[in-house]
Design a protein around this motif. Structure first.
Motif, PDB file in Angstrom:
ATOM      1  N   GLY A  39      -0.805   0.943  -5.791  1.00  0.00           N
ATOM      2  CA  GLY A  39      -0.894   0.816  -4.343  1.00  0.00           C
ATOM      3  C   GLY A  39      -2.318   0.551  -3.884  1.00  0.00           C
ATOM      4  N   MET A  40      -3.266   1.258  -4.492  1.00  0.00           N
ATOM      5  CA  MET A  40      -4.667   1.052  -4.139  1.00  0.00           C
ATOM      6  C   MET A  40      -5.121  -0.360  -4.498  1.00  0.00           C
ATOM      7  SD  MET A  40      -8.025   3.206  -5.377  1.00  0.00           S
ATOM      8  CE  MET A  40      -7.357   4.740  -4.753  1.00  0.00           C
ATOM      9  N   CYS A  43      -3.578  -2.894  -2.157  1.00  0.00           N
ATOM     10  CA  CYS A  43      -4.219  -2.804  -0.841  1.00  0.00           C
ATOM     11  C   CYS A  43      -5.498  -3.626  -0.823  1.00  0.00           C
ATOM     12  CB  CYS A  43      -4.509  -1.344  -0.510  1.00  0.00           C
ATOM     13  SG  CYS A  43      -5.192  -1.095   1.138  1.00  0.00           S
ATOM     14  N   TYR A  44      -6.250  -3.567  -1.897  1.00  0.00           N
ATOM     15  CA  TYR A  44      -7.482  -4.351  -2.006  1.00  0.00           C
ATOM     16  C   TYR A  44      -7.180  -5.839  -1.838  1.00  0.00           C
ATOM     17  CZ  TYR A  44     -11.676  -6.371  -4.147  1.00  0.00           C
ATOM     18  OH  TYR A  44     -12.801  -7.104  -4.385  1.00  0.00           O
ATOM     19  N   THR A  47      -5.812  -6.898   1.868  1.00  0.00           N
ATOM     20  CA  THR A  47      -6.809  -6.795   2.943  1.00  0.00           C
ATOM     21  C   THR A  47      -8.026  -7.692   2.700  1.00  0.00           C
ATOM     22  OG1 THR A  47      -7.831  -4.880   1.839  1.00  0.00           O
ATOM     23  CG2 THR A  47      -6.144  -4.427   3.497  1.00  0.00           C
ATOM     24  N   LEU A  76      -0.007   1.071   8.169  1.00  0.00           N
ATOM     25  CA  LEU A  76       0.764   1.028   6.928  1.00  0.00           C
ATOM     26  C   LEU A  76       2.181   1.458   7.257  1.00  0.00           C
ATOM     27  CD1 LEU A  76      -1.830   2.749   4.544  1.00  0.00           C
ATOM     28  CD2 LEU A  76      -1.530   0.307   4.997  1.00  0.00           C
ATOM     29  N   PHE A  86       3.286   4.139  -2.277  1.00  0.00           N
ATOM     30  CA  PHE A  86       2.072   3.336  -2.122  1.00  0.00           C
ATOM     31  C   PHE A  86       1.036   4.006  -1.210  1.00  0.00           C
ATOM     32  CE2 PHE A  86       4.541  -0.834  -2.858  1.00  0.00           C
ATOM     33  CZ  PHE A  86       4.086  -0.934  -4.161  1.00  0.00           C
ATOM     34  N   MET A  90      -3.304   3.600  -0.847  1.00  0.00           N
ATOM     35  CA  MET A  90      -3.802   2.743   0.223  1.00  0.00           C
ATOM     36  C   MET A  90      -4.630   3.522   1.232  1.00  0.00           C
ATOM     37  SD  MET A  90      -0.864  -0.080   0.920  1.00  0.00           S
ATOM     38  CE  MET A  90      -0.411  -1.250  -0.371  1.00  0.00           C
ATOM     39  N   ILE A 130       0.984  -3.561   7.442  1.00  0.00           N
ATOM     40  CA  ILE A 130       1.276  -3.808   6.030  1.00  0.00           C
ATOM     41  C   ILE A 130       2.563  -3.068   5.694  1.00  0.00           C
ATOM     42  CG2 ILE A 130       0.441  -3.626   3.670  1.00  0.00           C
ATOM     43  CD1 ILE A 130      -2.396  -3.684   4.746  1.00  0.00           C
ATOM     44  N   LEU A 132       5.502  -1.828   3.310  1.00  0.00           N
ATOM     45  CA  LEU A 132       5.450  -1.390   1.922  1.00  0.00           C
ATOM     46  C   LEU A 132       6.823  -1.047   1.379  1.00  0.00           C
ATOM     47  CD1 LEU A 132       2.516   1.178   2.391  1.00  0.00           C
ATOM     48  CD2 LEU A 132       2.323  -1.242   1.793  1.00  0.00           C
ATOM     49  N   VAL A 160       4.123  -6.008   1.127  1.00  0.00           N
ATOM     50  CA  VAL A 160       3.611  -5.705  -0.203  1.00  0.00           C
ATOM     51  C   VAL A 160       4.711  -5.040  -1.027  1.00  0.00           C
ATOM     52  CG1 VAL A 160       1.939  -4.358  -1.531  1.00  0.00           C
ATOM     53  CG2 VAL A 160       1.241  -5.429   0.602  1.00  0.00           C
TER      54      VAL A 160
END
Length: 211
Positions: A39-40, A43-44, A47, A76, A86, A90, A130, A132, A160
């Protein structure tokens, strides 16, 4: 309106962690931790093009103009249950983000999405949202979630997921042509029960240890 692209996130760390998650013997704890980590990383990627503005700051040495993210904070919007997996990753990157919750379940007979809960920030129309959900299978839940968000005024939505099936992508792009997709993999197909093949099973059950 033109269909938006599918952004395949092929970063080695994402692909490695996804392979670990596919393993049927992965523990609930391990699956949950990996989903958080991916998830991290996702997110990168999603974004990457956020707008920036120059602001005046003072470093310990001198005054300068420095870039900061412009506009309202992100929202989110996880689809319950599995989309919650996620969130922690995030929020570690964007801790000031707002969080919407979209409660949908899939009817086992029709495979259609049924709404049972929805709550979002009042000013969601002013924010990038976003959406999810680990799996884009039939596309029913994702399309229903986009419809709910748009009913509240959301205009800039990005979806995502961890895995997508070709059938789900086609359905989503037909119904939500203005919403781009980010995914770690596009698998072969759906089976007769609407599961992604080879997939990783039911993400919610694997994350929470349920059946």
């Amino acid at each position: 309106m033109t269909k938006q692209s599918v952004n395949l996130v092929n970063h080695p760390l994402v692909q490695h962690k996804l392979s670990l998650m596919r393993d049927k013997d992965r523990s609930t704890k391990g699956f949950r931790e990996l989903l958080n980590e991916i998830g991290m990383l996702l997110c990168y990627e999603v974004t990457r093009d956020l707008p920036l503005e120059m602001v005046d700051i003072e470093t310990p040495v001198a005054a300068m103009k420095a870039p900061k993210i412009a506009g309202k904070k992100l929202t989110l919007a996880p689809i319950l249950r599995a989309g919650v997996g996620f969130l922690d990753g995030m929020l570690a990157l964007v801790p000031s983000a707002r969080v919407a919750h979209i409660g949908l379940y899939r009817d086992p007979e029709t495979l259609q999405a049924v709404e049972y809960f929805f709550k979002a920030p009042q000013d969601v129309l002013e924010r990038i949202v976003i959406l999810l959900d680990p799996m884009l299978a039939t596309g029913n839940s994702a399309c229903a979630a986009v419809s709910l968000l748009k009913s509240r005024g959301a205009r800039d939505i990005r979806f995502v997921c961890l895995l997508a099936a070709p059938e789900g992508i086609a359905r989503f792009q037909d119904e939500c042509p203005d919403v781009p997709i980010w995914t770690a993999a596009i698998d072969e197909r759906l089976n007769d029960h609407g599961y992604i093949v080879p997939g990783l099973g039911d993400a919610g059950d694997r994350m929470f240890g349920t059946r």
